[in-house]
Design a protein around this motif. Sequence first.
Motif, PDB file in Angstrom:
ATOM      1  N   ASP A  17       0.847  -1.198   0.000  1.00 54.99           N
ATOM      2  CA  ASP A  17       0.000   0.000   0.000  1.00 54.99           C
ATOM      3  C   ASP A  17       0.882   1.247   0.000  1.00 54.99           C
ATOM      4  OD1 ASP A  17      -2.053   1.833   0.266  1.00 54.99           O
ATOM      5  OD2 ASP A  17      -2.371   1.411   2.398  1.00 54.99           O
ATOM      6  N   VAL A  18       1.446   1.533  -1.159  1.00 57.52           N
ATOM      7  CA  VAL A  18       2.454   2.600  -1.300  1.00 57.52           C
ATOM      8  C   VAL A  18       1.921   3.956  -0.844  1.00 57.52           C
ATOM      9  CG1 VAL A  18       3.913   3.839  -2.959  1.00 57.52           C
ATOM     10  CG2 VAL A  18       3.620   1.364  -3.156  1.00 57.52           C
ATOM     11  N   ALA A  27      -2.324  -0.889  -9.737  1.00 58.47           N
ATOM     12  CA  ALA A  27      -1.024  -0.276 -10.040  1.00 58.47           C
ATOM     13  C   ALA A  27      -0.013  -0.544  -8.919  1.00 58.47           C
ATOM     14  CB  ALA A  27      -1.186   1.228 -10.263  1.00 58.47           C
ATOM     15  N   GLU A  28      -0.468  -0.473  -7.665  1.00 58.31           N
ATOM     16  CA  GLU A  28       0.433  -0.767  -6.540  1.00 58.31           C
ATOM     17  C   GLU A  28       0.857  -2.229  -6.576  1.00 58.31           C
ATOM     18  OE1 GLU A  28      -0.845   2.314  -2.996  1.00 58.31           O
ATOM     19  OE2 GLU A  28      -2.263   0.705  -3.501  1.00 58.31           O
ATOM     20  N   LEU A  29      -0.067  -3.112  -6.877  1.00 52.61           N
ATOM     21  CA  LEU A  29       0.248  -4.536  -6.969  1.00 52.61           C
ATOM     22  C   LEU A  29       1.231  -4.789  -8.104  1.00 52.61           C
ATOM     23  CD1 LEU A  29      -0.410  -7.355  -5.843  1.00 52.61           C
ATOM     24  CD2 LEU A  29      -2.269  -7.488  -7.502  1.00 52.61           C
ATOM     25  N   GLN A  30       0.979  -4.186  -9.236  1.00 46.15           N
ATOM     26  CA  GLN A  30       1.853  -4.341 -10.403  1.00 46.15           C
ATOM     27  C   GLN A  30       3.257  -3.819 -10.096  1.00 46.15           C
ATOM     28  OE1 GLN A  30       0.848  -1.885 -13.754  1.00 46.15           O
ATOM     29  NE2 GLN A  30       1.842  -3.259 -15.209  1.00 46.15           N
ATOM     30  N   GLY A  31       3.350  -2.650  -9.481  1.00 47.79           N
ATOM     31  CA  GLY A  31       4.652  -2.064  -9.151  1.00 47.79           C
ATOM     32  C   GLY A  31       5.436  -2.908  -8.172  1.00 47.79           C
ATOM     33  N   CYS A  32       4.743  -3.501  -7.212  1.00 47.46           N
ATOM     34  CA  CYS A  32       5.431  -4.322  -6.217  1.00 47.46           C
ATOM     35  C   CYS A  32       5.991  -5.591  -6.826  1.00 47.46           C
ATOM     36  CB  CYS A  32       4.494  -4.666  -5.072  1.00 47.46           C
ATOM     37  SG  CYS A  32       5.347  -5.553  -3.773  1.00 47.46           S
ATOM     38  N   VAL A  33       5.245  -6.213  -7.710  1.00 47.94           N
ATOM     39  CA  VAL A  33       5.742  -7.429  -8.361  1.00 47.94           C
ATOM     40  C   VAL A  33       7.024  -7.112  -9.116  1.00 47.94           C
ATOM     41  CG1 VAL A  33       5.251  -9.117 -10.182  1.00 47.94           C
ATOM     42  CG2 VAL A  33       3.499  -8.569  -8.502  1.00 47.94           C
ATOM     43  N   THR A  34       7.049  -5.980  -9.773  1.00 47.16           N
ATOM     44  CA  THR A  34       8.236  -5.575 -10.523  1.00 47.16           C
ATOM     45  C   THR A  34       9.405  -5.312  -9.585  1.00 47.16           C
ATOM     46  OG1 THR A  34       6.819  -4.580 -12.201  1.00 47.16           O
ATOM     47  CG2 THR A  34       9.123  -3.893 -12.187  1.00 47.16           C
ATOM     48  N   ARG A  35       9.153  -4.573  -8.492  1.00 49.54           N
ATOM     49  CA  ARG A  35      10.230  -4.223  -7.549  1.00 49.54           C
ATOM     50  C   ARG A  35      10.754  -5.432  -6.785  1.00 49.54           C
ATOM     51  NH1 ARG A  35       6.622  -0.387  -6.095  1.00 49.54           N
ATOM     52  NH2 ARG A  35       6.267  -1.343  -4.079  1.00 49.54           N
ATOM     53  N   VAL A  36       9.856  -6.214  -6.234  1.00 47.76           N
ATOM     54  CA  VAL A  36      10.249  -7.297  -5.335  1.00 47.76           C
ATOM     55  C   VAL A  36      10.608  -8.567  -6.093  1.00 47.76           C
ATOM     56  CG1 VAL A  36       9.456  -8.782  -3.458  1.00 47.76           C
ATOM     57  CG2 VAL A  36       8.875  -6.369  -3.457  1.00 47.76           C
ATOM     58  N   GLY A  38      11.087  -8.962  -9.386  1.00 45.14           N
ATOM     59  CA  GLY A  38      11.918  -8.836 -10.566  1.00 45.14           C
ATOM     60  C   GLY A  38      11.190  -9.268 -11.829  1.00 45.14           C
ATOM     61  N   GLY A  39       9.953  -9.700 -11.696  1.00 39.73           N
ATOM     62  CA  GLY A  39       9.162 -10.111 -12.848  1.00 39.73           C
ATOM     63  C   GLY A  39       8.256  -8.989 -13.288  1.00 39.73           C
ATOM     64  N   THR A  40       7.394  -9.310 -14.201  1.00 40.79           N
ATOM     65  CA  THR A  40       6.435  -8.309 -14.658  1.00 40.79           C
ATOM     66  C   THR A  40       5.036  -8.893 -14.640  1.00 40.79           C
ATOM     67  OG1 THR A  40       6.748  -8.957 -16.962  1.00 40.79           O
ATOM     68  CG2 THR A  40       8.090  -7.135 -16.154  1.00 40.79           C
ATOM     69  N   VAL A  41       4.088  -8.026 -14.390  1.00 42.24           N
ATOM     70  CA  VAL A  41       2.677  -8.365 -14.436  1.00 42.24           C
ATOM     71  C   VAL A  41       2.025  -7.278 -15.271  1.00 42.24           C
ATOM     72  CG1 VAL A  41       0.569  -8.530 -13.063  1.00 42.24           C
ATOM     73  CG2 VAL A  41       2.673  -9.485 -12.183  1.00 42.24           C
ATOM     74  N   SER A  42       1.218  -7.680 -16.232  1.00 46.58           N
ATOM     75  CA  SER A  42       0.542  -6.681 -17.065  1.00 46.58           C
ATOM     76  C   SER A  42      -0.520  -5.960 -16.244  1.00 46.58           C
ATOM     77  CB  SER A  42      -0.092  -7.345 -18.283  1.00 46.58           C
ATOM     78  OG  SER A  42      -1.227  -8.096 -17.888  1.00 46.58           O
ATOM     79  N   VAL A  43      -0.944  -4.816 -16.733  1.00 46.69           N
ATOM     80  CA  VAL A  43      -2.021  -4.065 -16.087  1.00 46.69           C
ATOM     81  C   VAL A  43      -3.272  -4.943 -16.016  1.00 46.69           C
ATOM     82  CG1 VAL A  43      -3.540  -2.062 -16.310  1.00 46.69           C
ATOM     83  CG2 VAL A  43      -1.108  -1.832 -16.812  1.00 46.69           C
ATOM     84  N   ASP A  44      -3.558  -5.646 -17.110  1.00 49.76           N
ATOM     85  CA  ASP A  44      -4.740  -6.523 -17.142  1.00 49.76           C
ATOM     86  C   ASP A  44      -4.651  -7.630 -16.086  1.00 49.76           C
ATOM     87  OD1 ASP A  44      -5.861  -5.064 -19.195  1.00 49.76           O
ATOM     88  OD2 ASP A  44      -5.204  -6.436 -20.778  1.00 49.76           O
ATOM     89  N   GLU A  45      -3.463  -8.244 -15.932  1.00 51.84           N
ATOM     90  CA  GLU A  45      -3.279  -9.309 -14.938  1.00 51.84           C
ATOM     91  C   GLU A  45      -3.454  -8.755 -13.524  1.00 51.84           C
ATOM     92  OE1 GLU A  45      -0.134 -12.414 -16.969  1.00 51.84           O
ATOM     93  OE2 GLU A  45       0.648 -10.464 -16.301  1.00 51.84           O
ATOM     94  N   ALA A  46      -2.898  -7.579 -13.272  1.00 57.14           N
ATOM     95  CA  ALA A  46      -3.030  -6.957 -11.947  1.00 57.14           C
ATOM     96  C   ALA A  46      -4.494  -6.622 -11.668  1.00 57.14           C
ATOM     97  CB  ALA A  46      -2.160  -5.710 -11.847  1.00 57.14           C
ATOM     98  N   GLU A  47      -5.181  -6.071 -12.665  1.00 56.47           N
ATOM     99  CA  GLU A  47      -6.598  -5.746 -12.487  1.00 56.47           C
ATOM    100  C   GLU A  47      -7.426  -7.005 -12.265  1.00 56.47           C
ATOM    101  OE1 GLU A  47      -7.613  -3.375 -15.905  1.00 56.47           O
ATOM    102  OE2 GLU A  47      -6.726  -1.556 -15.030  1.00 56.47           O
ATOM    103  N   GLU A  48      -7.131  -8.077 -12.997  1.00 57.23           N
ATOM    104  CA  GLU A  48      -7.861  -9.335 -12.847  1.00 57.23           C
ATOM    105  C   GLU A  48      -7.619  -9.942 -11.461  1.00 57.23           C
ATOM    106  OE1 GLU A  48     -10.608 -11.987 -13.549  1.00 57.23           O
ATOM    107  OE2 GLU A  48     -10.157 -10.380 -14.970  1.00 57.23           O
ATOM    108  N   LEU A  61      -8.038  -3.605  -3.180  1.00 54.56           N
ATOM    109  CA  LEU A  61      -7.962  -4.645  -2.152  1.00 54.56           C
ATOM    110  C   LEU A  61      -7.787  -3.998  -0.792  1.00 54.56           C
ATOM    111  CD1 LEU A  61      -5.507  -7.275  -3.726  1.00 54.56           C
ATOM    112  CD2 LEU A  61      -8.000  -7.286  -3.749  1.00 54.56           C
ATOM    113  N   ASP A  62      -8.744  -4.218   0.121  1.00 48.87           N
ATOM    114  CA  ASP A  62      -8.494  -3.829   1.502  1.00 48.87           C
ATOM    115  C   ASP A  62      -7.815  -5.018   2.184  1.00 48.87           C
ATOM    116  OD1 ASP A  62     -10.524  -5.662   2.174  1.00 48.87           O
ATOM    117  OD2 ASP A  62     -12.025  -4.106   2.412  1.00 48.87           O
ATOM    118  N   PHE A  63      -7.541  -4.921   3.463  1.00 48.33           N
ATOM    119  CA  PHE A  63      -6.782  -5.975   4.135  1.00 48.33           C
ATOM    120  C   PHE A  63      -7.509  -7.311   4.077  1.00 48.33           C
ATOM    121  CE2 PHE A  63      -5.231  -8.300   7.937  1.00 48.33           C
ATOM    122  CZ  PHE A  63      -3.930  -8.487   7.506  1.00 48.33           C
ATOM    123  N   GLU A  64      -8.834  -7.303   4.242  1.00 49.45           N
ATOM    124  CA  GLU A  64      -9.610  -8.548   4.191  1.00 49.45           C
ATOM    125  C   GLU A  64      -9.502  -9.195   2.802  1.00 49.45           C
ATOM    126  OE1 GLU A  64     -14.211 -10.065   4.787  1.00 49.45           O
ATOM    127  OE2 GLU A  64     -13.694  -8.018   5.341  1.00 49.45           O
TER     128      GLU A  64
END
Length: 143
Positions: A17-18, A27-36, A38-48, A61-64
């Motif tokens: 939760d940047v 976008a936060e999920l996508q950015g984290c996958v890239t940073r942590v 080292g892979g990539t996730v498309s915008v569509d994959e992150a949204e899905e 996504l909230d904590f629950e």
Amino acid sequence: MISKFCSELQWVFDYLDVNGDGKISPAELQGCVTRVGGGTVSVDEAEETVKSCDLNGDGLLDFEDFQKLMETSGEEEKNDTLKEAFAMYEMEGTGCITPTSLKRMLSRLGDSKSVEDCKAMIQKFDLNGDGVLSFEEFRIMMH
């Protein structure tokens, strides 16, 4: 143990939760996958991914929701492993483990059993009484 898991999960959630709004965007999920990772996730994959676990439909996504995502991904991994193990025992193309296929696999593993022994082993977990183990019965047995 559970509280330790929840606190570790909260730490991971807070890290993802940047912007600190208490929600994880695609976008936060996508950015984290890239940073942590080292892979990539498309915008569509992150949204899905977000959409599949978004309980209230707000697109975040909230904590629950995040807890649900973590539980789901772990279950999918376990099921994949169980499916591989099931396939090793299910050698006759029947979609189930028979006493004969169980005997054959156990022999390969160095544990010689009779067909009668294998029938008895299967009977313990044969929920519908058909004399064989379906994947669902195998999954229950392994938990």
